[in-house]
Design an enzyme around this catalytic site. Structure first.
Site, PDB file in Angstrom:
ATOM      1  N   LYS A  28       0.820  -1.220   0.000  1.00 51.13           N
ATOM      2  CA  LYS A  28       0.000   0.000   0.000  1.00 51.13           C
ATOM      3  C   LYS A  28       0.854   1.270   0.000  1.00 51.13           C
ATOM      4  CE  LYS A  28      -3.320  -2.936   0.670  1.00 51.13           C
ATOM      5  NZ  LYS A  28      -4.137  -3.463  -0.412  1.00 51.13           N
ATOM      6  N   GLY A  72      -8.170  -3.396   4.651  1.00 50.72           N
ATOM      7  CA  GLY A  72      -9.317  -3.880   5.411  1.00 50.72           C
ATOM      8  C   GLY A  72      -9.152  -3.704   6.909  1.00 50.72           C
ATOM      9  N   GLY A  73      -8.317  -2.737   7.314  1.00 49.79           N
ATOM     10  CA  GLY A  73      -8.251  -2.375   8.729  1.00 49.79           C
ATOM     11  C   GLY A  73      -7.214  -3.112   9.567  1.00 49.79           C
ATOM     12  N   ILE A  85      -9.001  11.230   8.039  1.00 50.28           N
ATOM     13  CA  ILE A  85     -10.157  11.856   7.397  1.00 50.28           C
ATOM     14  C   ILE A  85     -11.382  11.532   8.243  1.00 50.28           C
ATOM     15  CG2 ILE A  85     -11.506  12.038   5.253  1.00 50.28           C
ATOM     16  CD1 ILE A  85      -8.596  12.781   4.821  1.00 50.28           C
ATOM     17  N   ASN A 111      -7.928  -2.669  -5.258  1.00 54.11           N
ATOM     18  CA  ASN A 111      -8.176  -4.105  -5.110  1.00 54.11           C
ATOM     19  C   ASN A 111      -8.017  -4.755  -6.468  1.00 54.11           C
ATOM     20  OD1 ASN A 111      -8.833  -3.778  -2.377  1.00 54.11           O
ATOM     21  ND2 ASN A 111     -10.882  -3.154  -2.940  1.00 54.11           N
ATOM     22  N   ARG A 169      -8.854  -7.589  -7.842  1.00 53.57           N
ATOM     23  CA  ARG A 169      -9.694  -8.795  -7.980  1.00 53.57           C
ATOM     24  C   ARG A 169     -11.116  -8.368  -8.316  1.00 53.57           C
ATOM     25  NH1 ARG A 169      -9.505  -7.462  -2.419  1.00 53.57           N
ATOM     26  NH2 ARG A 169     -11.579  -6.833  -1.732  1.00 53.57           N
TER      27      ARG A 169
HETATM   28  C1  MV4 Z   1      -8.801   5.786   6.812  1.00 48.01           C
HETATM   29  C2  MV4 Z   1      -9.852   6.431   7.493  1.00 48.01           C
HETATM   30  C3  MV4 Z   1      -9.706   7.768   7.747  1.00 48.01           C
HETATM   31  N1  MV4 Z   1      -8.599   8.429   7.361  1.00 48.01           N
HETATM   32  N2  MV4 Z   1      -7.709   6.482   6.445  1.00 48.01           N
HETATM   33  C4  MV4 Z   1     -10.511   1.320   7.076  1.00 48.01           C
HETATM   34  C5  MV4 Z   1     -10.140   0.128   6.260  1.00 48.01           C
HETATM   35  C6  MV4 Z   1      -8.934   0.506   5.494  1.00 48.01           C
HETATM   36  N3  MV4 Z   1      -9.024   0.036   4.149  1.00 48.01           N
HETATM   37  C7  MV4 Z   1      -8.862   1.977   5.568  1.00 48.01           C
HETATM   38  N4  MV4 Z   1      -9.821   2.416   6.538  1.00 48.01           N
HETATM   39  C8  MV4 Z   1      -9.894   3.734   6.875  1.00 48.01           C
HETATM   40  N5  MV4 Z   1      -8.840   4.486   6.508  1.00 48.01           N
HETATM   41  C9  MV4 Z   1      -7.625   7.776   6.732  1.00 48.01           C
HETATM   42  N6  MV4 Z   1      -6.519   8.434   6.380  1.00 48.01           N
HETATM   43  C10 MV4 Z   1     -10.960   5.670   7.848  1.00 48.01           C
HETATM   44  C11 MV4 Z   1     -10.980   4.307   7.560  1.00 48.01           C
HETATM   45  C12 MV4 Z   1     -12.147   3.592   7.986  1.00 48.01           C
HETATM   46  C13 MV4 Z   1     -13.060   3.092   7.051  1.00 48.01           C
HETATM   47  C14 MV4 Z   1     -12.859   3.244   5.673  1.00 48.01           C
HETATM   48  C15 MV4 Z   1     -13.757   2.743   4.782  1.00 48.01           C
HETATM   49  C16 MV4 Z   1     -14.894   2.087   5.233  1.00 48.01           C
HETATM   50  C17 MV4 Z   1     -15.112   1.924   6.578  1.00 48.01           C
HETATM   51  C18 MV4 Z   1     -14.204   2.414   7.509  1.00 48.01           C
HETATM   52  C19 MV4 Z   1     -14.423   2.249   8.869  1.00 48.01           C
HETATM   53  C20 MV4 Z   1     -13.526   2.741   9.765  1.00 48.01           C
HETATM   54  C21 MV4 Z   1     -12.371   3.402   9.323  1.00 48.01           C
END
Ligand code: MV4
Length: 445
Positions: free
Chosen positions: A116, A164-165, A203, A290, A292
């Site tokens: 990433k 995916g966290g 964000i 992604n 896929r």
């Molecule tokens: C973030 C964010 C806020 N700011 N990055 C969650 C999964 C991963 N793919 C990235 N994620 C996030 N990244 C920044 N700079 C908030 C999340 C996030 C989130 C993003 C998409 C869908 C659901 C979410 C739930 C919690 C946090």
């Protein structure tokens, strides 16, 4: 075109791929674990080979056994579906060496986008907006803290191999930063064997908007509009829709063009998704790519009138894209609800077991992708999604009304499911008004 394709997956996506192959006159080979002898994909394919015990590491993740099954049956290509080996660049390399077509991008592209931090750099160079943060990968808290002070708190600490966290932490102060960095990095080392990290500005209350893209081997790339996947619980998507209420036609065009730019920067081939975070000021940032086909691809198929699985197979066989950008228009509105064998009242604990009675609704604008049937016993070894209910209608409210009707008619007996939880979302005032952010479920349920 291929004569025979092996499907390296199970459940509803394996069934979806088998059906696409059959419609194209292509023979299919299913692989199955000992727990999946009675599974629908095992029964529907032209041939089926048992590749090992229930445990996925010894079956659906076992690269040697899957490649052997491909060679033995004379299949020329492997469709990986999603999850399992779909984003494993070593598996793609193995296919390349064995002269098997992998239906997806090259090992090199998967590796590049799976990293990433490197993906961020690639996108920055291509003028794709990314979240303000580190430009280089970082390995120590002190390095990260410098950047965090520059961009300002709160910040997200992310694992380069994550997604995916996993390996992700929020740090609100510089005191918190060091501890959060160490935990996130330790989690990443344990999960991925990788200590590479990056930092992004946090964000607040973003929406998760992703664009479907499709590319052929000749550098042609199209985008098929967006999906709003903001409704998630612990990074598991719960309900997805297309189009997103958050985008104007102008913003859709701008983000779509950016998604195409991103795919070109990645040298992409096949079906892929560009994930964006959209903030309250409607500024958008590339988050991840992604590499896929995704679970929620059906909502895009419904509003664009396309078949993304067939298109994946065609471009993997060397055909040019059959889709032209000017012919792709989003018509009407589609919603998907994921039906899981889980108990919302017990913290969404998985509830596998035997489905004693199943009634699947149908009707105008209703699509159900599932591998479940009456008498099917859901094995406890894999994920708990048992069906995807997708509806299509002329506008968002009509689609919502249709989904309520379908969920009301759906009968799944013998196990506990999240059907009522999905129904409650469809009745929620904020959801109806389109006020959905990634915090929606935690705040409302
Ligand atoms: C973030 C964010 C806020 N700011 N990055 C969650 C999964 C991963 N793919 C990235 N994620 C996030 N990244 C920044 N700079 C908030 C999340 C996030 C989130 C993003 C998409 C869908 C659901 C979410 C739930 C919690 C946090």
């Amino acid at each position: 075109m291929f004569d025979k394709i092996l499907i390296a997956n199970r459940g509803e996506i394996a069934v979806r791929i088998i059906r696409a192959c059959r419609e194209m006159g292509i023979q299919t080979v299913a692989v199955y674990s000992e727990a999946d002898r009675e599974a629908l994909h095992t029964q529907l394919a032209d041939e089926a080979i048992c590749i090992g015990p229930a445990n996925a590491a010894e079956s659906y993740l076992n690269m040697e056994r899957i490649v052997s099954a491909t060679i033995v049956t004379g299949a020329q290509a492997i469709h990986p579906g999603f999850g399992f080996l779909s984003e494993n660049s070593r598996f793609v390399e193995m296919c390349e060496k064995c002269n098997i077509a992998f239906i997806g991008p090259s090992a090199e592209v998967i590796q590049k986008m799976g990293n990433k931090s490197e993906a961020r750099s690639t996108m920055m160079k291509a003028n794709v907006p990314v979240v303000p943060g580190t430009k280089e990968p970082i390995f120590e808290a002190a390095q990260g803290l410098e950047i965090a002070k520059e961009i300002g708190f709160p910040v997200m600490i992310k694992a380069s191999s994550g997604g995916g966290g996993k390996g992700m932490r929020l740090a609100s102060t510089k005191e918190e930063f060091e501890k959060m960095f160490e935990t996130a990095q330790m989690e990443s080392v344990a999960a991925f064997g990788d200590n590479t990290m990056y930092i992004e500005k946090y964000i607040e209350q973003p929406r998760h908007i992703e664009f479907q893209i499709m590319a052929d081997k000749y550098g042609n790339v199209v985008q098929l509009g967006e999906r709003d996947c903001s409704l998630q619980r612990r990074h598991q998507k719960v309900l997805e829709e297309s189009p997103s209420v958050a985008l104007t036609e102008e913003l859709r065009k701008k983000m779509g063009d950016t998604a195409v730019l991103a795919a070109k920067a990645a040298n992409y081939e096949g079906a892929g998704t560009i994930e964006f975070l959209l903030d309250k000021n409607k500024d958008f940032y590339f988050m991840e790519m992604n590499t896929r086909i995704q679970v929620e691809h059906g909502v895009t198929e419904l509003v664009t009138g396309t078949d993304l699985i067939k298109e994946q197979i065609r471009v993997a066989a060397g055909e040019k894209l059959s889709l032209k950008q000017e012919d792709i228009v989003l018509r009407g509105h589609a919603i998907e609800c994921r039906i899981n064998a889980e108990d919302p009242s017990r913290n969404f604990m998985p509830c596998p077991g035997k489905i004693t009675q199943l009634h699947i609704p149908g009707g105008n604008g209703v699509r159900v992708d599932t591998a479940a049937y009456t008498g099917y016993e859901i094995p406890p070894y894999y994920d708990s999604m048992i069906a995807k209910i997708q509806v299509y209608d002329k506008d968002r409210m009509s689609a919502i009304m249709k989904m309520r009707s379908v969920l009301g008619e759906l009968i799944v007996e013998g196990i506990v499911t999240n059907i009522d939880f999905e129904y409650d979302i469809l009745m929620n005032e904020d959801f109806l008004a389109g006020n959905i952010t990634t915090q929606f479920i935690e705040e409302n349920f």
